[in-house]
Design a protein around this motif. Structure first.
Motif, PDB file in Angstrom:
ATOM      1  N   VAL A   1       0.842  -1.190   0.000  1.00 26.50           N
ATOM      2  CA  VAL A   1       0.000   0.000   0.000  1.00 26.50           C
ATOM      3  C   VAL A   1       0.877   1.239   0.000  1.00 26.50           C
ATOM      4  N   ASN A   2       0.648   2.106  -0.961  1.00 23.90           N
ATOM      5  CA  ASN A   2       1.363   3.383  -1.033  1.00 23.90           C
ATOM      6  C   ASN A   2       0.423   4.480  -1.500  1.00 23.90           C
ATOM      7  N   PHE A   3       0.849   5.734  -1.310  1.00 24.69           N
ATOM      8  CA  PHE A   3       0.031   6.888  -1.682  1.00 24.69           C
ATOM      9  C   PHE A   3       0.819   7.812  -2.593  1.00 24.69           C
ATOM     10  N   VAL A   4       0.084   8.524  -3.433  1.00 23.88           N
ATOM     11  CA  VAL A   4       0.713   9.439  -4.385  1.00 23.88           C
ATOM     12  C   VAL A   4       1.194  10.703  -3.702  1.00 23.88           C
TER      13      VAL A   4
ATOM     14  N   ALA B   1       2.369  11.831 -13.061  1.00 26.40           N
ATOM     15  CA  ALA B   1       3.806  11.533 -13.021  1.00 26.40           C
ATOM     16  C   ALA B   1       4.192  10.853 -11.712  1.00 26.40           C
ATOM     17  N   SER B   2       3.687  11.390 -10.597  1.00 23.50           N
ATOM     18  CA  SER B   2       3.986  10.767  -9.306  1.00 23.50           C
ATOM     19  C   SER B   2       3.305   9.410  -9.188  1.00 23.50           C
ATOM     20  N   GLY B   3       2.098   9.285  -9.751  1.00 20.74           N
ATOM     21  CA  GLY B   3       1.425   7.999  -9.752  1.00 20.74           C
ATOM     22  C   GLY B   3       2.256   6.930 -10.444  1.00 20.74           C
ATOM     23  N   ALA B   4       2.860   7.290 -11.563  1.00 19.19           N
ATOM     24  CA  ALA B   4       3.699   6.348 -12.290  1.00 19.19           C
ATOM     25  C   ALA B   4       4.920   5.948 -11.471  1.00 19.19           C
ATOM     26  N   GLU B   5       5.511   6.907 -10.765  1.00 18.58           N
ATOM     27  CA  GLU B   5       6.683   6.618  -9.935  1.00 18.58           C
ATOM     28  C   GLU B   5       6.341   5.620  -8.827  1.00 18.58           C
ATOM     29  N   VAL B   6       5.195   5.831  -8.184  1.00 11.42           N
ATOM     30  CA  VAL B   6       4.788   4.919  -7.108  1.00 11.42           C
ATOM     31  C   VAL B   6       4.531   3.527  -7.669  1.00 11.42           C
ATOM     32  N   ALA B   7       3.902   3.465  -8.838  1.00 11.37           N
ATOM     33  CA  ALA B   7       3.634   2.167  -9.451  1.00 11.37           C
ATOM     34  C   ALA B   7       4.939   1.428  -9.756  1.00 11.37           C
TER      35      ALA B   7
END
Length: 335
Positions: free
Chosen positions: A191-194, A205-211
């Motif tokens: 589990v992580n957050f943007v 962009a941050s969503g892609a980094e977390v993924a």
């Protein structure tokens, strides 16, 4: 075979189902004259292929069915709610629907000054004699996609990526984890957050980094619950040849073959039902929570993901659906 509501629920009109969400008031008039509906979107993009677009779809369905246009306002940020509401009220709006958890406090402050206006808040709760609140049992729909994620995973690790850590997102996480572990007791859930502010809903962009970080840690299926940030998550999954799960609207078509399914949340039905209930004199204040039993949450199965979901997976998820609706499978909401 897939549960029939998954396909039919997407084509429901204003009659019947929409009004079922608003119990009939014994003293209501048949048709209310002078209805002027208004809609305040969540901050971000109107055509986000998700939450706001679902609201737009519900408003359009109401307009097509009744010929009554819906006035709209798209705030750039949540703090523009007062400006948005004032603009719509100047246009004579009698029924104002606001979608977004962050509108609860300003709406509760605004509503007493306009006692003749019917306010509907979607995704949060605010108290007031002229406020109707519609929330969803996101945990129930998330349980279903958790089952699918666990059964589709080859690595034994799946992930959830939320916009930010708030009670609303915790409902998604809770259901997803329970569903995944219901299907596979040994599954690992990341589990992580943007981000930490509502801007996290609009940061692909941050969503892609977390993924990418979750993929590096072994996740091969990620549930994206991050609004417009989902676009970055989906792109990263497609590039890495992993699977993603969409949210709110059916997002399967965005990356066919890379999106395992989408957790449907019927914002369109909530918007449409509010306006239609007001039109027919059935609108009433209070709070309602909608889940699987009301066909208000679900998972999407169509030509874009059918090859990813086996018959055994469908059977497992439909068994879970029946168990949840019957009360045999309790689903905690993470609170």
């Amino acid at each position: 075979m897939p549960h029939p509501t998954r396909r039919s629920v997407l084509s429901l009109g204003a009659a019947g189902t929409a009004l079922a969400l608003f119990p009939h008031h014994p003293h209501a008039a048949a048709i209310q004259p002078g209805l002027v509906p208004g809609l305040v979107y969540a901050a971000g993009q109107k055509f986000d292929k998700s939450f706001n677009e679902g609201a737009f779809t519900g408003a359009e369905r109401f307009r097509n069915a009744t010929g009554i246009a819906v006035s709209e306002y798209l705030p750039a940020t949540p703090v523009q709610f007062d400006q948005a509401a004032a603009s719509l009220l100047r246009r004579g709006v009698t029924d104002l629907v606001a979608i977004g958890f962050y509108y609860a406090t300003p709406l509760a402050r605004l509503a007493p000054a306009h006692p003749a206006v019917r306010f509907t808040l979607i995704d949060a709760v605010a108290e007031g004699p002229n406020i109707r609140c519609v929330t969803f049992k996101e945990q129930e729909g998330s349980f279903l996609v958790g089952v699918l994620a666990a059964l589709a995973s080859k690595s034994g690790t799946v992930g959830f990526i939320g916009a930010l850590d708030i009670p609303l997102i915790r409902k998604f996480i809770a259901g997803y984890e329970q569903g995944a572990r219901h299907a596979r007791g040994d599954i690992k859930v990341l589990v992580n957050f943007v981000g930490t502010t509502p801007a996290a809903f609009n940061d692909p962009a941050s969503g892609a980094e977390v993924a990418r970080s979750q993929f590096q840690r072994g996740a091969d299926v990620v549930f994206a619950g991050a609004g417009v940030s989902n676009f970055g998550i989906f792109a990263a999954a497609n590039e890495a040849r992993r699977l993603a799960i969409g949210v709110d609207s059916n997002q399967n078509y965005l990356y066919p073959g890379s999106i395992l399914t989408s957790m449907l949340k019927r914002v369109d039905l909530a918007v449409e039902s509010s306006f239609e209930a007001a039109r027919q004199g059935r609108w009433n204040a209070g709070t309602v929570a909608l889940g699987l039993a009301e066909s208000a949450v679900d998972y999407a199965l169509d030509e874009n993901n059918r090859d990813l979901v086996t018959t055994a997976m469908v059977e497992a998820v439909e068994a879970a659906r029946r168990g949840i609706i019957a009360g045999r499978i309790p689903v905690a909401d993470g609170s």
